[in-house]
Design a protein around this motif. Structure first.
Motif, short mmCIF file in Angstrom:
data_model
loop_
_atom_site.label_atom_id
_atom_site.label_comp_id
_atom_site.label_asym_id
_atom_site.label_seq_id
_atom_site.Cartn_x
_atom_site.Cartn_y
_atom_site.Cartn_z
N GLY A 186 -18.94 45.60 62.83
CA GLY A 186 -18.24 46.64 62.09
C GLY A 186 -19.22 47.55 61.38
O GLY A 186 -20.13 47.08 60.69
N GLY A 187 -19.09 48.86 61.56
CA GLY A 187 -19.97 49.79 60.89
C GLY A 187 -21.28 50.06 61.59
O GLY A 187 -22.20 50.62 60.99
N LEU A 188 -21.38 49.73 62.87
CA LEU A 188 -22.66 49.88 63.58
C LEU A 188 -23.06 51.34 63.81
O LEU A 188 -24.21 51.60 64.17
N ILE A 189 -22.13 52.27 63.67
CA ILE A 189 -22.52 53.68 63.64
C ILE A 189 -22.46 54.12 62.18
O ILE A 189 -21.38 54.21 61.60
N ASP A 190 -23.60 54.34 61.59
CA ASP A 190 -23.69 54.64 60.17
C ASP A 190 -22.80 55.83 59.80
O ASP A 190 -22.78 56.84 60.48
N LYS A 191 -22.04 55.66 58.71
CA LYS A 191 -21.20 56.71 58.13
C LYS A 191 -20.00 57.09 58.99
O LYS A 191 -19.36 58.10 58.71
N GLU A 192 -19.70 56.31 60.02
CA GLU A 192 -18.51 56.60 60.82
C GLU A 192 -17.27 56.20 60.03
O GLU A 192 -17.26 55.17 59.34
N LYS A 193 -16.20 56.98 60.12
CA LYS A 193 -14.99 56.74 59.33
C LYS A 193 -14.23 55.52 59.84
O LYS A 193 -14.00 55.37 61.03
N PRO A 241 -17.31 68.30 64.08
CA PRO A 241 -16.61 67.04 64.29
C PRO A 241 -17.53 66.00 64.91
O PRO A 241 -18.48 66.35 65.61
N ASP A 242 -17.28 64.75 64.63
CA ASP A 242 -18.14 63.66 65.06
C ASP A 242 -17.64 63.09 66.39
O ASP A 242 -16.46 62.79 66.53
N ALA A 243 -18.56 62.93 67.34
CA ALA A 243 -18.18 62.47 68.68
C ALA A 243 -18.19 60.96 68.82
O ALA A 243 -17.84 60.43 69.87
N GLY A 244 -18.59 60.22 67.77
CA GLY A 244 -18.74 58.78 67.88
C GLY A 244 -17.43 58.02 67.77
O GLY A 244 -16.58 58.33 66.94
N GLN A 278 -11.80 36.52 63.80
CA GLN A 278 -12.49 37.78 64.02
C GLN A 278 -11.46 38.90 64.20
O GLN A 278 -10.46 38.74 64.88
N HIS A 279 -11.75 40.01 63.55
CA HIS A 279 -10.81 41.13 63.52
C HIS A 279 -11.50 42.38 64.05
O HIS A 279 -12.28 43.00 63.31
N PRO A 280 -11.26 42.76 65.29
CA PRO A 280 -11.85 43.98 65.83
C PRO A 280 -11.53 45.19 64.96
O PRO A 280 -10.47 45.26 64.32
N CYS A 281 -12.45 46.15 64.94
CA CYS A 281 -12.31 47.32 64.10
C CYS A 281 -12.49 48.59 64.93
O CYS A 281 -13.04 48.56 66.03
N LEU A 282 -12.03 49.69 64.36
CA LEU A 282 -12.21 51.00 64.97
C LEU A 282 -12.80 51.96 63.95
O LEU A 282 -12.28 52.08 62.84
N TYR A 283 -13.88 52.62 64.32
CA TYR A 283 -14.53 53.62 63.48
C TYR A 283 -14.67 54.91 64.28
O TYR A 283 -15.32 54.92 65.33
N CYS A 284 -14.06 55.98 63.79
CA CYS A 284 -14.13 57.27 64.46
C CYS A 284 -13.40 58.30 63.60
O CYS A 284 -12.82 57.96 62.56
N ASP A 291 -10.32 60.99 62.70
CA ASP A 291 -8.86 60.87 62.84
C ASP A 291 -8.41 61.32 64.22
O ASP A 291 -7.54 60.69 64.85
N GLU A 292 -8.99 62.38 64.70
CA GLU A 292 -8.62 62.91 66.02
C GLU A 292 -8.94 61.90 67.12
O GLU A 292 -8.13 61.65 68.01
#
Length: 317
Positions: free
Chosen positions: A144-151, A230-233, A297-303, A305-306
């Motif tokens: 979780g959080g492996l892309i720094d500052k991803e929402k 906008p962020d592509a990650g 373990q709880h999978p997460c999503l970081y990206c 809103d779009e």
């Protein structure tokens, strides 16, 4: 937007014949390779696979992984779909960034222990051209959080459908996909013979300019690594930053070893042939793991809103 190219880098590390050995990671990325071609329209020539199996042409060292990702991003144009799947160990290192309330940052552990950190993935995502996307699946502990500052869209501060997060123990057929920081430090210390607990010193001594940017930049520079708009990650993580992901090895039942999160995504895609959003994939993977008794373990999503509502890998309807 019409998709131009689809490119992927797939990395599986089993750490064979070491005390950190896993069993399902190479199976994970080979299964994903087939899925990318059969369902999502990836051409075999645009998929690079790095595994640490004996005789592998390109070992998944830290430098090799970063070069493969860099080449993929360097070819990217608006409209392209980029994908990175990592299955292997993760770890956490002391944070050098101001304002990090957890005090630790996330990293993956390539076969040579040359850590690739959240800062490296942030720099990579910042290079993605506007109109392209970069989807990352990390089936590893502390992912979780492996892309720094991803929402955060689905994560530790999110409860999905009223779900209460519980932390049961892992089943006997599971192994945690983590190498503790102290073990990473001990391994690197044995290579450098330098008497310090500063992991950056060991990584820079061992790998030089191939070491993570986290350890090459001054802490003040880390604070200036901005999030692009906008962020592509798009990060789909196998678990939260403080959790473990499971490597399943059901040999006693004659089954095939696999990473629990990778397998959950495979299962979700098999049962849902029509297009799914990134958020739907993660929510369904969480439910699949809970059904399998892997509720720890709880999978997460970081990206953005779009991108949370965007179609996973831009599959055609």
């Amino acid at each position: 937007m019409e998709v131009k190219k689809r490119m992927a880098v797939l990395v599986g590390c089993n750490y064979r014949n070491t005390k950190y050995e896993l069993h399902g990671c190479i199976n994970d990325v080979m299964a994903m390779r087939e899925k990318l071609m059969s369902r999502f329209g990836f051409k075999e020539s645009n998929i690079q696979v790095l595994t640490d199996e004996p005789g592998s042409l390109l070992m998944p060292t830290g430098a090799n992984i970063k070069r493969a990702l860099g080449r993929m991003v360097g070819k990217a144009e608006s409209g392209d779909v980029l994908f990175f799947h990592y299955s292997g160990h993760g770890t956490r290192v002391p944070s050098m960034k101001h304002g990090n309330f957890l005090g630790q940052d996330e990293a993956i552990v390539p076969c040579d222990f040359n850590l690739i950190t959240d800062i490296d993935f942030r720099h990579l995502v910042n290079r993605i051209p506007k109109g392209a996307s970069f989807t990352m699946i990390s089936d590893s502990c502390h992912s979780g959080g492996l892309i720094d500052k991803e929402k955060e869209q689905i994560g530790p501060s999110t409860i999905v459908n009223g779900e209460k997060l519980s932390l049961p123990s892992m089943p006997n057929t599971a192994k945690e996909k983590t190498i503790p920081f102290q073990s990473v430090l001990h391994h690197l210390s044995s290579l450098t013979n330098i008497n310090t607990t500063d992991i950056g010193t060991h990584l820079l001594e061992s790998f030089g300019e191939d070491a993570s940017l986290k350890f090459q930049l001054h802490p003040r520079e880390l604070d200036t690594v901005d999030l692009l708009k906008p962020d592509a990650g798009i990060l789909l993580s196998g678990c939260q930053a403080n959790e473990s992901s499971a490597d399943m090895n059901p040999d006693s039942a004659g089954g095939k070893a696999y990473g629990a999160f990778s397998n959950a995504i495979e299962n979700v895609l098999e049962k849902n042939p029509t297009a799914l959003s990134n958020k739907q994939v993660v929510v369904m993977a969480r439910e699949r793991l809970k059904q399998q008794g892997l509720g720890q373990q709880h999978p997460c999503l970081y990206c953005s809103d779009e991108n949370a509502e965007a179609v996973f890998l831009r599959q055609h309807p």
